[in-house]
Design an enzyme around this catalytic site. Structure first.
Site, PDB file in Angstrom:
ATOM      1  N   CYS A   2     -58.159 -40.479 -30.397  1.00 16.72           N
ATOM      2  CA  CYS A   2     -57.596 -40.658 -28.963  1.00 16.72           C
ATOM      3  C   CYS A   2     -56.701 -39.516 -28.487  1.00 16.72           C
ATOM      4  O   CYS A   2     -56.451 -38.528 -29.135  1.00 16.72           O
ATOM      5  CB  CYS A   2     -56.221 -41.737 -29.385  1.00 16.72           C
ATOM      6  SG  CYS A   2     -56.766 -43.089 -30.372  1.00 16.72           S
ATOM      7  N   ARG A  27     -63.217 -35.352 -26.931  1.00 14.65           N
ATOM      8  CA  ARG A  27     -62.577 -35.659 -28.313  1.00 14.65           C
ATOM      9  C   ARG A  27     -63.232 -37.051 -28.630  1.00 14.65           C
ATOM     10  O   ARG A  27     -63.141 -37.340 -29.977  1.00 14.65           O
ATOM     11  CB  ARG A  27     -60.966 -35.904 -28.372  1.00 14.65           C
ATOM     12  CG  ARG A  27     -60.141 -34.325 -28.168  1.00 14.65           C
ATOM     13  CD  ARG A  27     -59.145 -34.700 -27.722  1.00 14.65           C
ATOM     14  NE  ARG A  27     -58.207 -35.292 -29.069  1.00 14.65           N
ATOM     15  CZ  ARG A  27     -57.509 -34.571 -29.832  1.00 14.65           C
ATOM     16  NH1 ARG A  27     -57.405 -33.225 -29.679  1.00 14.65           N
ATOM     17  NH2 ARG A  27     -56.878 -34.926 -30.856  1.00 14.65           N
ATOM     18  N   TRP A  74     -59.670 -44.535 -28.778  1.00 17.75           N
ATOM     19  CA  TRP A  74     -60.686 -44.511 -29.689  1.00 17.75           C
ATOM     20  C   TRP A  74     -60.265 -45.671 -30.571  1.00 17.75           C
ATOM     21  O   TRP A  74     -59.240 -45.517 -31.720  1.00 17.75           O
ATOM     22  CB  TRP A  74     -61.005 -43.156 -30.564  1.00 17.75           C
ATOM     23  CG  TRP A  74     -62.043 -43.060 -31.390  1.00 17.75           C
ATOM     24  CD1 TRP A  74     -63.276 -42.608 -31.139  1.00 17.75           C
ATOM     25  CD2 TRP A  74     -62.380 -43.275 -32.579  1.00 17.75           C
ATOM     26  NE1 TRP A  74     -64.126 -42.611 -31.974  1.00 17.75           N
ATOM     27  CE2 TRP A  74     -63.565 -42.855 -32.989  1.00 17.75           C
ATOM     28  CE3 TRP A  74     -61.395 -43.456 -33.807  1.00 17.75           C
ATOM     29  CZ2 TRP A  74     -64.152 -42.853 -34.587  1.00 17.75           C
ATOM     30  CZ3 TRP A  74     -62.043 -43.385 -35.001  1.00 17.75           C
ATOM     31  CH2 TRP A  74     -63.173 -43.360 -35.348  1.00 17.75           C
ATOM     32  N   ASN A  98     -51.368 -42.197 -30.860  1.00 14.03           N
ATOM     33  CA  ASN A  98     -52.431 -41.848 -31.586  1.00 14.03           C
ATOM     34  C   ASN A  98     -52.128 -42.203 -32.932  1.00 14.03           C
ATOM     35  O   ASN A  98     -51.238 -41.814 -33.462  1.00 14.03           O
ATOM     36  CB  ASN A  98     -52.793 -40.219 -31.290  1.00 14.03           C
ATOM     37  CG  ASN A  98     -53.223 -40.016 -30.045  1.00 14.03           C
ATOM     38  OD1 ASN A  98     -53.458 -40.921 -29.137  1.00 14.03           O
ATOM     39  ND2 ASN A  98     -53.496 -38.702 -29.829  1.00 14.03           N
ATOM     40  N   GLY A  99     -53.258 -42.390 -33.772  1.00 12.12           N
ATOM     41  CA  GLY A  99     -53.106 -42.704 -35.199  1.00 12.12           C
ATOM     42  C   GLY A  99     -52.927 -44.025 -35.603  1.00 12.12           C
ATOM     43  O   GLY A  99     -53.403 -44.963 -34.927  1.00 12.12           O
ATOM     44  N   GLU A 481     -76.946 -30.196 -42.988  1.00 15.25           N
ATOM     45  CA  GLU A 481     -76.472 -30.184 -41.611  1.00 15.25           C
ATOM     46  C   GLU A 481     -77.604 -30.444 -40.509  1.00 15.25           C
ATOM     47  O   GLU A 481     -77.368 -31.592 -39.592  1.00 15.25           O
ATOM     48  CB  GLU A 481     -76.055 -28.804 -41.449  1.00 15.25           C
ATOM     49  CG  GLU A 481     -75.624 -28.367 -40.136  1.00 15.25           C
ATOM     50  CD  GLU A 481     -74.465 -29.126 -39.276  1.00 15.25           C
ATOM     51  OE1 GLU A 481     -73.738 -30.025 -40.258  1.00 15.25           O
ATOM     52  OE2 GLU A 481     -74.044 -28.891 -38.284  1.00 15.25           O
ATOM     53  N   LYS A 485     -77.024 -33.873 -37.959  1.00 20.96           N
ATOM     54  CA  LYS A 485     -77.323 -33.685 -36.546  1.00 20.96           C
ATOM     55  C   LYS A 485     -77.948 -34.736 -35.866  1.00 20.96           C
ATOM     56  O   LYS A 485     -77.600 -35.255 -34.640  1.00 20.96           O
ATOM     57  CB  LYS A 485     -77.706 -32.304 -35.901  1.00 20.96           C
ATOM     58  CG  LYS A 485     -76.648 -31.037 -36.213  1.00 20.96           C
ATOM     59  CD  LYS A 485     -75.813 -31.073 -35.307  1.00 20.96           C
ATOM     60  CE  LYS A 485     -74.308 -31.546 -35.621  1.00 20.96           C
ATOM     61  NZ  LYS A 485     -73.507 -30.609 -36.707  1.00 20.96           N
ATOM     62  N   GLU A 488     -76.133 -38.080 -35.851  1.00 22.86           N
ATOM     63  CA  GLU A 488     -74.885 -38.550 -35.082  1.00 22.86           C
ATOM     64  C   GLU A 488     -75.609 -38.489 -33.443  1.00 22.86           C
ATOM     65  O   GLU A 488     -74.524 -39.178 -32.865  1.00 22.86           O
ATOM     66  CB  GLU A 488     -74.102 -37.620 -35.411  1.00 22.86           C
ATOM     67  CG  GLU A 488     -74.156 -35.987 -35.051  1.00 22.86           C
ATOM     68  CD  GLU A 488     -72.908 -35.135 -35.524  1.00 22.86           C
ATOM     69  OE1 GLU A 488     -71.916 -35.508 -35.454  1.00 22.86           O
ATOM     70  OE2 GLU A 488     -73.332 -34.091 -35.838  1.00 22.86           O
ATOM     71  N   HIS A 504     -87.831 -37.076 -57.817  1.00 20.54           N
ATOM     72  CA  HIS A 504     -86.473 -37.944 -58.279  1.00 20.54           C
ATOM     73  C   HIS A 504     -86.238 -39.067 -57.611  1.00 20.54           C
ATOM     74  O   HIS A 504     -85.058 -39.729 -57.678  1.00 20.54           O
ATOM     75  CB  HIS A 504     -85.265 -37.104 -58.614  1.00 20.54           C
ATOM     76  CG  HIS A 504     -85.747 -36.043 -59.289  1.00 20.54           C
ATOM     77  ND1 HIS A 504     -86.177 -36.137 -61.052  1.00 20.54           N
ATOM     78  CD2 HIS A 504     -86.026 -34.744 -59.518  1.00 20.54           C
ATOM     79  CE1 HIS A 504     -86.320 -35.175 -61.392  1.00 20.54           C
ATOM     80  NE2 HIS A 504     -86.258 -34.032 -60.651  1.00 20.54           N
ATOM     81  N   LYS A 603     -64.124 -36.019 -31.625  1.00 20.68           N
ATOM     82  CA  LYS A 603     -64.206 -34.559 -31.996  1.00 20.68           C
ATOM     83  C   LYS A 603     -63.225 -34.142 -33.093  1.00 20.68           C
ATOM     84  O   LYS A 603     -63.333 -33.102 -33.701  1.00 20.68           O
ATOM     85  CB  LYS A 603     -63.930 -33.885 -30.552  1.00 20.68           C
ATOM     86  CG  LYS A 603     -64.209 -32.317 -30.663  1.00 20.68           C
ATOM     87  CD  LYS A 603     -65.470 -31.776 -30.953  1.00 20.68           C
ATOM     88  CE  LYS A 603     -65.658 -30.210 -31.052  1.00 20.68           C
ATOM     89  NZ  LYS A 603     -67.097 -30.180 -31.996  1.00 20.68           N
TER      90      LYS A 603
HETATM   91  C1  F6R Z   1     -70.505 -33.014 -36.935  1.00 17.15           C
HETATM   92  C2  F6R Z   1     -69.107 -32.906 -36.853  1.00 17.15           C
HETATM   93  C3  F6R Z   1     -67.998 -33.384 -37.967  1.00 17.15           C
HETATM   94  C4  F6R Z   1     -67.013 -32.495 -38.089  1.00 17.15           C
HETATM   95  C5  F6R Z   1     -65.922 -32.889 -39.202  1.00 17.15           C
HETATM   96  C6  F6R Z   1     -64.933 -32.135 -39.469  1.00 17.15           C
HETATM   97  O1  F6R Z   1     -71.332 -32.389 -36.133  1.00 17.15           O
HETATM   98  O2  F6R Z   1     -68.570 -32.340 -35.880  1.00 17.15           O
HETATM   99  O3  F6R Z   1     -68.636 -33.796 -39.066  1.00 17.15           O
HETATM  100  O4  F6R Z   1     -67.698 -31.206 -38.581  1.00 17.15           O
HETATM  101  O5  F6R Z   1     -65.311 -34.160 -38.615  1.00 17.15           O
HETATM  102  O6  F6R Z   1     -64.431 -31.513 -38.354  1.00 17.15           O
HETATM  103  P1  F6R Z   1     -63.288 -30.169 -38.487  1.00 17.15           P
HETATM  104  O7  F6R Z   1     -64.349 -29.174 -38.575  1.00 17.15           O
HETATM  105  O8  F6R Z   1     -62.858 -30.338 -37.127  1.00 17.15           O
HETATM  106  O9  F6R Z   1     -62.357 -30.318 -39.497  1.00 17.15           O
END
Ligand code: F6R
Length: 608
Positions: A2, A27, A74, A98-99, A481, A485, A488, A504, A603
């Site tokens: 949010c 975000r 959010w 927020n929260g 990673e 990607k 998501e 395994h 974000k």
């Molecule tokens: C994936 C992604 C998330 C963040 C995670 C941690 O693309 O962006 O997995 O890496 O939410 O976020 P930070 O680095 O801001 O603590």
């Protein structure tokens, strides 16, 4: 997560608040709204979905007041529908939140027993009722907020206004960030600096349990008991890199292409170009580094995977044992931290709730915390004792890209600094490694030139049922990673695996509907990786391989083969992650998904 924006000042609050919400859009959110003073009342406009929807509803609206609040929501409690969107208005009070209010069930029951009807399913609306009740009992806005605060449990930041005090806002926080920007003419309160820097660079970062009382352009800071605090604004040096796509169709693609610059910026403060030496510019003295016996690395998601790569780097170069852990596990498992430990917390946003909680736990145990953040002055940056910066520039795309490669660059530097402090790195080897680090941006440019390859390949990859990403050694975290990607962005099932684990379990998944993305650069594990590929191919797996240089063996096994330039083995992750990002980006784009704001994701994850 949010976003909050509040404004008092001479400009049109509708424009300022809406633009502020736009700046926070990256975000992640699923509904939005504003409440702005008009003829002595707060007029509220809310909409489900993206800000464009809210923008259309606001077009015909005008407001004569100079104060208002806005929010991007959010969903946590209650569906992402208009009824649950913020602001929540009760009586003359409007709030944005927020929260999470964790004791919402008890508060709701209390209010219900008093005959109060709620118009949303949110925990946030309850706060508006509580403040409104206090005001009805004769308190002013500030007194009402101070009276309500002790009743709230959870992690929250809230901005409240009341029609009875048309020049005032009260902001308070216990958890997610809240920042007050001040200037001679206006005050902007926001959950993210991005919404403030177009107005002022003089800001006050609220700490937990602090309350900001805005009266016109005067801002008073109080503790939660209402005692005044002596806290001056600080000048932020967060250059507002314009949230513009600069000709790219998406922020994510722009950020992928910014990676060579991001890595150069991450390295620059710590390398001496004349002597080709690593000179780590951070608060940790060489004598402290020399005595470190154990390193813990903590983070979430992509930051966690960068940490896993950091384990290979530090253990290989400095021979210091490393443990890497997901922050949400670390914080609840009572970790044992020996005295000569260093805990590295990694967070692009610097606001991730679990990582912040892990940091606080470590500090309570008296162990030194080093943060690696991208956002200066974020909560994690402010609370850590020693700091390294990703220096990647503002990352808008929800899926992290350039922050990941910058983190890898910084972890390389930390590993080398530790190796030096422990006399494990000779001068000539150090110079060689520094040269390889400096050459990375140009190698990255070479890899980026293959972008079209993935744009074309994406179409044929859409048909697969699932994707298995594999690698060995330091390439294993990069496989994780890559899979993240794809999940998501393309909403397709993808898993990352250590290639040695294939027999395994995951081998059972492989048939002609499964795509295998294999990281197979020429290193000491290359032959073993190739055997894994042979096994996958024999079972019908369709192989996309990423290797080094002309590699006929790899090519003959693969549906698609991409050759990377050769660099130092442990630096290959900075190159090989680029094709994985591009693969996910193009697949998602060709499926018509919102690449910059994938569904359900945010974000900055400021709640657990
Ligand atoms: C994936 C992604 C998330 C963040 C995670 C941690 O693309 O962006 O997995 O890496 O939410 O976020 P930070 O680095 O801001 O603590």
């Amino acid at each position: 997560m949010c976003g909050i924006v509040g404004y008092f000042g001479p400009q049109n609050p509708k424009e300022v608040i809406f633009n502020g919400l736009r700046a926070l859009e990256y975000r992640g959110y699923d509904s939005a709204g504003v409440a702005i003073l008009h003829q002595g009342e707060f007029k509220r406009v809310r909409a489900e979905g993206k800000l464009d929807q809210l923008g259309r509803r606001l077009e015909s609206e005008s407001f004569d007041g100079h104060l208002g609040i806005g929010h991007t929501r959010w969903a946590t409690h209650g569906l992402p529908i208009e009824r649950n969107a913020h602001p929540h208005c009760v009586g003359g009070v409007s709030i944005v939140h927020n929260g999470i209010i964790e004791n919402h069930a008890a508060l709701r029951a209390d209010l219900k027993a008093q005959g109060v009807e709620c118009s949303s399913d949110t925990d946030s609306e309850l706060v508006a009722h509580l403040i409104s009740q206090e005001i009805s009992g004769g308190r002013n806005l500030l007194q009402a907020v101070l009276a309500v605060l002790p009743r709230l449990e959870g992690a929250y930041s809230i901005l409240a206004v009341s029609k009875d005090q048309p020049n005032e806002m009260v902001a308070f926080k216990f958890g997610p960030p809240l920042i007050v920007g001040v200037s001679a003419e206006e005050v902007v309160v926001a959950s993210d600096i991005q919404a403030i820097v177009p107005h002022t660079r003089q800001v006050i970062f609220l700490e937990d349990q602090e309350v900001a009382h805005v009266q016109g352009t005067q801002v008073t800071l109080l503790n939660h008991q209402g005692q005044a605090l002596d806290k001056k604004p600080t000048l932020v040096d967060w250059s507002q890199e314009k949230a513009e796509k600069q000709g790219y169709p998406h922020f994510m693609l722009k950020e992928i292409f910014e990676q060579p610059r991001a890595v150069a910026q991450a390295l620059a403060p710590h390398l001496c170009l004349e002597s080709h030496q690593v000179q780590l510019d951070c608060e940790l003295e060489e004598s402290f580094l020399k005595d470190i016996e154990r390193v813990f690395i903590v983070g979430c998601g992509t930051s966690f995977y960068a940490g896993l790569a950091g384990e290979y780097l530090i253990e290989t170069w400095a021979r210091v044992p490393v443990e890497v852990e997901i922050a949400s596990e670390f914080r609840y498992r009572q970790p044992v931290l020996p005295p000569q430990s260093l805990v590295v917390v990694i967070s692009q946003s610097g606001e991730t709730a679990d990582t912040l909680a892990a940091l606080r736990l470590v500090k309570e145990q008296g162990v030194q915390v080093l943060s690696i953040c991208n956002v200066p002055n974020s909560s994690i940056d402010r609370e850590a004792q020693a700091h390294l910066y990703m220096n990647a520039g503002v990352e808008i795309g929800v899926a992290s890209t350039k922050a990941f490669v910058s983190t890898l660059a910084v972890l390389n530097l930390l590993a080398l600094a530790l190796a030096k402090a422990k006399d494990r790195l000779s001068g000539p080897r150090e110079a060689e490694l520094v040269q390889s680090l400096l050459a990375l941006p140009s190698h990255m440019e070479t890899v980026l030139a293959y972008e079209k390859f993935f744009a074309e390949a994406a179409e044929s990859l859409k048909a697969y049922r699932g994707f298995l990403y594999m690698g060995r050694g330091i390439h294993y975290p990069i496989a994780l990673e890559g899979a993240l990607k794809l999940k998501e962005l393309a909403y397709m099932h993808a898993e990352g695996y250590a290639a040695g684990e294939m027999k395994h379990g995951p081998l059972a998944l492989i048939d002609s509907h499964m795509a295998i993305v294999m990281l197979a650069p020429k290193d000491e594990l290359y032959e073993k990786t190739l055997s894994n590929l042979e096994e996958a191919k024999a079972r019908g797996g369709q192989i996309i391989s990423i290797g080094t240089g002309e590699d006929e063996r790899l090519k003959s096994l693969s549906l698609h083969y991409l050759a990377l330039p050769q660099t130092e083995g442990l630096l290959m992750p900075l190159l090989e992650v680029i094709p994985l990002q591009l693969l996910a980006y193009h697949l998602a784009d060709s499926l018509g998904h919102d690449v910059d704001q994938p569904r359900n994701l945010a974000k900055s994850v400021t709640v657990e």
